[in-house]
Enzyme design. Structure first.
Site, PDB file in Angstrom:
ATOM      1  N   TYR A 142       1.086  -1.631   0.017  1.00  0.00           N
ATOM      2  CA  TYR A 142      -0.151   0.272  -0.065  1.00  0.00           C
ATOM      3  C   TYR A 142       0.944   1.322   0.175  1.00  0.00           C
ATOM      4  O   TYR A 142       0.358   2.446  -0.678  1.00  0.00           O
ATOM      5  CB  TYR A 142      -0.696  -0.097   0.998  1.00  0.00           C
ATOM      6  N   LYS A 191       4.219 -15.272   2.933  1.00  0.00           N
ATOM      7  CA  LYS A 191       3.931 -15.964   2.072  1.00  0.00           C
ATOM      8  C   LYS A 191       5.410 -16.246   2.019  1.00  0.00           C
ATOM      9  O   LYS A 191       6.398 -16.240   0.633  1.00  0.00           O
ATOM     10  CB  LYS A 191       3.798 -15.737   1.103  1.00  0.00           C
ATOM     11  N   ASP A 223      -2.112 -18.769   1.467  1.00  0.00           N
ATOM     12  CA  ASP A 223      -2.765 -19.194   0.568  1.00  0.00           C
ATOM     13  C   ASP A 223      -3.871 -20.600   1.552  1.00  0.00           C
ATOM     14  O   ASP A 223      -4.998 -20.945   1.555  1.00  0.00           O
ATOM     15  CB  ASP A 223      -1.958 -20.184  -0.778  1.00  0.00           C
ATOM     16  N   ASP A 247      -6.432  -7.672   4.421  1.00  0.00           N
ATOM     17  CA  ASP A 247      -6.961  -6.880   3.676  1.00  0.00           C
ATOM     18  C   ASP A 247      -8.318  -7.810   2.943  1.00  0.00           C
ATOM     19  O   ASP A 247      -9.207  -8.125   2.516  1.00  0.00           O
ATOM     20  CB  ASP A 247      -6.642  -5.853   3.016  1.00  0.00           C
ATOM     21  N   ASP A 251     -12.145  -9.426   4.602  1.00  0.00           N
ATOM     22  CA  ASP A 251     -13.181  -9.476   4.300  1.00  0.00           C
ATOM     23  C   ASP A 251     -13.758 -10.764   3.979  1.00  0.00           C
ATOM     24  O   ASP A 251     -14.747 -11.341   3.973  1.00  0.00           O
ATOM     25  CB  ASP A 251     -12.846  -9.300   2.226  1.00  0.00           C
TER      26      ASP A 251
END
Ligand code: IPM
Ligand code: MG
Length: 507
Positions: A142, A191, A223, A247, A251
């Site tokens: 970001y 990751k 993942d 983020d 969700d």
């Protein structure tokens, strides 16, 4: 003490849901005498329209002068083609950075009443989910270097993910500290099989974990974490991760609650800077302006604000309990209404929560009203299991009264003995009557100067007659809470763009 709040409604459904969150905070003020001072300021697309800047200096000043920031949402298709500097999201990212809000807490809690109402099977949601997502908020992709270049073959765009040791340390330490107040398990998501930043993240996390021998640490690839959240959400306690992964996963986790409209967030940061509270859902332009957006995530964010910004734990609890009650008994916005149940609008839900908050924080005598009240109950298709003690209301049992009393309100005069007569929820749509109708025995809290009905020698409150539990029951009394008519006199400053300096200070 005056609690100063910068209110940034933003775009899309932001203004609708924030209006209800403010209503609930005002109800807390009316019930407790705590003074809240609201200063409204534009951000995002609304600010771009007004000033050309998604975070005008006046808004930033109003935020920095406040004790907390309550934000709705930013963005919408209207600004999709704007250059980065004029995008609504840029305003939010600049604000997060300006207040140093590096720790974004996203508590994901599935109320039992919502089991079966979301996309997951009730057996996956199980006996409840309680995950705290701790998302790093002021670093990573970001905020890394980015660019768009012309090349002979076309364009070339890049974003960079950058993390430093101190940035990782402080967020991971925060996660471990929070885990100590919970089930003492941290899952750190990265990751590291691909990304260098993730490998640093993992090393730093392991070093921080040394300080917390009492907290269990597990590393998980992002993942796999996505899959585990869907398949076995109950295994998570605290999940800590970097900005972009957080983020996305939040969700996803919100879907576990049954609706994105339920997930609140608190962004805490540097000492002396105001924390920021915002619902996780976005601006939802497709439903904006229709009065059907779910305000519960914004209201739950306001509860986090009461707790984290102002230390008002009892008041935060009252708001969260009121939300639980509304989730169980309605009124419900369309996104969470059980099949066949009546649906309500944003304002109706906000008013219902505000009323319940006021009742919890300032129970007072209820006046009988002579006119009989026709009460229409909603009969659920399948009643859910009752909640274990301390978990609030059972779900899906609207229309059945006298079975499970509302939990006693901590710190209030609402006694356990009076509670059985108080149970009578189930009238979606009648905010005033929803909670406290109980057949011919209109509920009345125990006043401080009255004998406690639970005390020896005092006749107990009579339980409601059997008929009071049936559908379509006609009540001969209606009760009204006098506080409901009390004038609210909270200072409220509405400042448009360009008129804010100084206004943000409030009383
Ligand atoms: C969120 C939102 C924001 C984010 C957007 C609006 C910039 O999706 O708070 O989750 O990506 O952080
Ligand atoms: Mg998001």
């Amino acid at each position: 003490m005056t609690c100063r709040i910068a209110v940034l409604p933003g775009d899309g459904i932001g203004p609708e849901v924030i209006r209800e969150a403010v209503r609930v905070v005002e109800a807390v003020g009316a019930a407790t005498g705590i003074a809240f001072d609201f200063t409204e300021a534009p951000i995002g697309g609304a600010a771009v329209e007004a000033t050309g800047d998604p975070l005008p200096p006046e808004t930033e000043q109003a935020c920095l002068a406040a004790g907390a920031i309550l934000l709705g949402a930013v963005g919408g298709p209207r600004w999709d083609r704007e250059p980065a500097a004029r995008r609504p999201e840029t305003g939010l990212l600049r604000l997060r950075k300006a207040v140093g809000a590096y720790a974004n807490l996203r508590p994901v809690r599935v109320h039992r009443a919502m089991a079966g109402r979301g996309p997951l099977r009730p057996e996956v949601v199980g006996t409840g989910i309680d995950v705290l997502i701790v998302r790093e908020l002021t670093g990573g992709l970001y905020y890394g270097e980015r660019g768009l270049q012309q090349e002979p073959f076309g364009e070339r765009a890049y974003d960079t993910m950058v993390y430093t040791t101190p940035e990782i340390e402080r967020i991971v330490r925060m996660a471990f500290q929070l885990a100590r107040g919970r089930r003492r398990r941290v899952v750190s998501v990265d990751k590291s099989n691909v990304l260098e930043t993730s490998r640093l993240w993992r090393r730093v996390t392991e070093a921080v974990a040394e300080e917390f021998g009492d907290v269990e640490l597990e590393h998980m690839l992002v993942d796999n974490a996505a899959m585990q959240l869907v398949r076995n959400p109950g295994r998570f306690d605290v999940l800590v991760t970097e900005n972009t992964f957080g983020d996305i996963l939040s969700d996803l986790a919100a879907a576990l609650c049954g609706s994105l409209g339920l997930l609140p967030s608190a962004s805490l940061g540097l000492p002396g800077r105001p924390p920021l509270f915002e619902p996780v859902h976005g601006s939802a332009p497709d439903i904006a302006g229709r009065g059907i957006a779910n305000p519960l995530a914004a209201i739950a964010s306001a509860a986090l604000m009461l707790r984290y910004a102002f230390g008002l734990e009892r008041e935060a609890r009252a708001v969260e309990d009121a939300i639980d009650e509304v989730l169980a008994y309605g009124p419900w916005t369309p996104d969470i209404a059980p099949p066949g149940a009546p649906v309500a609008g944003t304002e109706e839900v906000g008013r219902a929560v505000a009323l319940k908050v006021r009742e919890r924080l300032a129970p007072a005598p209820l006046e009988p009203v002579d006119a009989p009240l026709q009460v229409a109950f909603w009969d659920p298709v399948e009643p859910a299991d009752p909640a274990p003690p301390g978990e609030g209301y059972p779900g899906g049992t609207a229309g059945t009264t006298g079975e499970t009393p509302p939990a006693a309100v901590p710190g209030s005069s609402l006694s356990a003995a009076a509670a059985p007569a108080a149970s009578g929820p189930g009238v979606a749509g009648d905010n005033l009557a929803v909670s406290w109708i109980a057949g011919d025995h209109g509920f009345r809290p125990v006043l401080p100067d009255e004998p406690d009905p639970a005390a020896p020698g005092v006749a107990p409150v009579a339980p409601p007659p059997a008929g009071a539990t049936s559908s379509g029951h006609r009540c001969s009394h209606r009760t009204r809470h006098p506080a409901g008519r009390r004038a609210e006199s909270k200072a409220r400053t509405r400042a448009g763009a360009g008129s804010l300096p100084g206004a943000g200070k409030g009383a």
